[in-house]
Design a protein around this motif. Sequence first.
Motif, mmCIF file in Angstrom:
data_model
loop_
_atom_site.group_PDB
_atom_site.id
_atom_site.type_symbol
_atom_site.label_atom_id
_atom_site.label_comp_id
_atom_site.label_asym_id
_atom_site.label_seq_id
_atom_site.Cartn_x
_atom_site.Cartn_y
_atom_site.Cartn_z
ATOM 1 N N SER A 1 1.057 16.074 2.248
ATOM 2 C CA SER A 1 1.231 15.955 0.808
ATOM 3 C C SER A 1 2.696 15.662 0.504
ATOM 4 N N ALA A 2 2.943 14.637 -0.297
ATOM 5 C CA ALA A 2 4.328 14.223 -0.551
ATOM 6 C C ALA A 2 4.387 13.468 -1.878
ATOM 7 N N ASN A 3 5.605 13.178 -2.340
ATOM 8 C CA ASN A 3 5.715 12.334 -3.526
ATOM 9 C C ASN A 3 5.496 10.874 -3.108
ATOM 10 N N LEU A 4 5.458 9.980 -4.068
ATOM 11 C CA LEU A 4 5.075 8.594 -3.798
ATOM 12 C C LEU A 4 5.979 7.945 -2.759
ATOM 13 N N GLU A 5 7.289 8.045 -2.945
ATOM 14 C CA GLU A 5 8.214 7.382 -2.023
ATOM 15 C C GLU A 5 8.101 7.970 -0.620
ATOM 16 N N GLU A 6 7.908 9.266 -0.526
ATOM 17 C CA GLU A 6 7.759 9.895 0.790
ATOM 18 C C GLU A 6 6.460 9.451 1.460
ATOM 19 N N CYS A 7 5.386 9.274 0.685
ATOM 20 C CA CYS A 7 4.131 8.772 1.246
ATOM 21 C C CYS A 7 4.350 7.408 1.887
ATOM 22 N N PHE A 8 5.040 6.528 1.177
ATOM 23 C CA PHE A 8 5.275 5.190 1.710
ATOM 24 C C PHE A 8 6.228 5.225 2.906
ATOM 25 N N ALA A 9 7.201 6.130 2.874
ATOM 26 C CA ALA A 9 8.120 6.261 4.018
ATOM 27 C C ALA A 9 7.362 6.725 5.259
ATOM 28 N N LEU A 10 6.430 7.662 5.082
ATOM 29 C CA LEU A 10 5.606 8.120 6.206
ATOM 30 C C LEU A 10 4.753 6.987 6.752
ATOM 31 N N LEU A 11 4.235 6.153 5.855
ATOM 32 C CA LEU A 11 3.413 5.022 6.281
ATOM 33 C C LEU A 11 4.250 4.009 7.061
ATOM 34 N N LEU A 12 5.404 3.629 6.529
ATOM 35 C CA LEU A 12 6.231 2.609 7.161
ATOM 36 C C LEU A 12 6.827 3.075 8.484
ATOM 37 N N SER A 13 7.039 4.381 8.629
ATOM 38 C CA SER A 13 7.569 4.913 9.882
ATOM 39 C C SER A 13 6.463 5.257 10.877
ATOM 40 N N ARG A 14 5.225 4.898 10.525
ATOM 41 C CA ARG A 14 4.049 5.123 11.366
ATOM 42 C C ARG A 14 3.751 6.609 11.588
ATOM 43 N N GLN A 15 4.248 7.447 10.696
ATOM 44 C CA GLN A 15 3.886 8.860 10.762
ATOM 45 C C GLN A 15 2.599 9.136 9.993
ATOM 46 N N ALA A 16 2.131 8.131 9.267
ATOM 47 C CA ALA A 16 0.845 8.209 8.565
ATOM 48 C C ALA A 16 0.096 6.913 8.807
ATOM 49 N N ASP A 17 -1.212 7.019 8.988
ATOM 50 C CA ASP A 17 -2.051 5.831 9.158
ATOM 51 C C ASP A 17 -2.414 5.215 7.816
ATOM 52 N N LEU A 18 -2.630 6.085 6.833
ATOM 53 C CA LEU A 18 -2.988 5.645 5.482
ATOM 54 C C LEU A 18 -2.189 6.450 4.472
ATOM 55 N N ALA A 19 -1.943 5.844 3.329
ATOM 56 C CA ALA A 19 -1.348 6.563 2.206
ATOM 57 C C ALA A 19 -2.265 6.405 1.005
ATOM 58 N N VAL A 20 -2.425 7.466 0.241
ATOM 59 C CA VAL A 20 -3.230 7.417 -0.985
ATOM 60 C C VAL A 20 -2.304 7.783 -2.142
ATOM 61 N N ALA A 21 -2.231 6.896 -3.122
ATOM 62 C CA ALA A 21 -1.240 7.098 -4.178
ATOM 63 C C ALA A 21 -1.698 6.444 -5.473
ATOM 64 N N TYR A 22 -1.112 6.933 -6.570
ATOM 65 C CA TYR A 22 -1.347 6.338 -7.882
ATOM 66 C C TYR A 22 -0.463 5.105 -8.078
ATOM 67 N N ARG A 23 -0.923 4.225 -8.940
ATOM 68 C CA ARG A 23 -0.051 3.194 -9.513
ATOM 69 C C ARG A 23 -0.505 2.965 -10.948
ATOM 70 N N VAL A 24 0.394 2.487 -11.775
ATOM 71 C CA VAL A 24 0.045 2.173 -13.159
ATOM 72 C C VAL A 24 -0.923 1.000 -13.141
ATOM 73 N N ALA A 25 -2.010 1.109 -13.881
ATOM 74 C CA ALA A 25 -3.007 0.042 -13.925
ATOM 75 C C ALA A 25 -2.339 -1.275 -14.322
ATOM 76 N N GLY A 26 -2.593 -2.316 -13.530
ATOM 77 C CA GLY A 26 -2.018 -3.630 -13.814
ATOM 78 C C GLY A 26 -0.687 -3.877 -13.137
ATOM 79 N N GLU A 27 -0.113 -2.870 -12.516
ATOM 80 C CA GLU A 27 1.160 -3.030 -11.813
ATOM 81 C C GLU A 27 0.934 -2.976 -10.306
ATOM 82 N N GLU A 28 1.905 -3.490 -9.556
ATOM 83 C CA GLU A 28 1.847 -3.444 -8.099
ATOM 84 C C GLU A 28 2.751 -2.332 -7.583
ATOM 85 N N HIS A 29 2.434 -1.840 -6.392
ATOM 86 C CA HIS A 29 3.345 -0.904 -5.744
ATOM 87 C C HIS A 29 4.633 -1.621 -5.348
#
Length: 296
Positions: free
Chosen positions: A126-154
């Motif tokens: 469990s982490a904040n949005l930026e930490e979720c993506f950092a875990l994903l990019l560093s291969r410490q997570a296989d998947l990340a699940v996160a919110y985004r504003v409808a109509g916007e991109e991450h």
Amino acid sequence: MRLEWLEDILAVAETGSLREAAERRHLTQSAFSRRVQHIEDYVGIALFDRSRKPVQLHPATAEQREEIARLARKLHQLTDDLRRSDRTAGNRLALASQHALTASWAPRFIERVQSENKDVFFKLRSANLEECFALLLSRQADLAVAYRVAGEEHRIAATYIETLSIGRDRLVPVFARSRADHLNDRIEQRELPCIAYPPEVFFGDVLNRILLPRMRNTMRIVPMVETALTQASLELAASGIGVAWVPQSLARDRTAAGELVDLSAVLPICDLEVTAVRIAGPATHAEALVWEQLKG
């Protein structure tokens, strides 16, 4: 020192008899006696006083009895963990989840996956949005699940990133129903007490960039408390400290129970998407399986 040797020593200490200890260890008395002698040869001292009945530990051994028991427990745990790790290694999935989704979405999804695939083992971070993506990019997570504003991109959007929309939610303002009169008095004075989020976290950005600007011309925003945790924000709102904007999914049970009032009719809201994100390319068995379930 082997685990079985530690257990042999404890068996003698607990039974006070080489014969009973041998039975407990499922050995003949002669075989057990030879093993005890081997342990003593290895350590270099006599561990037991055999001249007394029942057999007693020598003082040096007795002094270390609790440590021997502790080490035996730790080695048992280590053995169990290694075996469990071997069973789950091929079906392990590291999932990074935004804090609010960890509390609302993740338990139901994990239950659904494991009801159909009992061997899938989740390592939930469990982490904040930026930490979720950092875990994903560093291969410490296989998947990340996160919110985004409808109509916007991450902000993480790139050709090597796959994003899947897996649900809808809404950031809504809630407040303690029992304190509604107090809030109405503040609003009549053109003041809105609220729970703030740090500007660097996702909900802080949504609040400051999208929601609060819609109200600043009509009332004065009065931050009462700042927290990065949506669950804490929910509790603060339930205590009547200020209006909190939280995911509707997180507040649903408490608004249905009448503890909180949803103020969406009079204060601004923001539509959200729940997304799953992964790095494109070869996937483990567990990752591929879970990704397919997310699509469904």
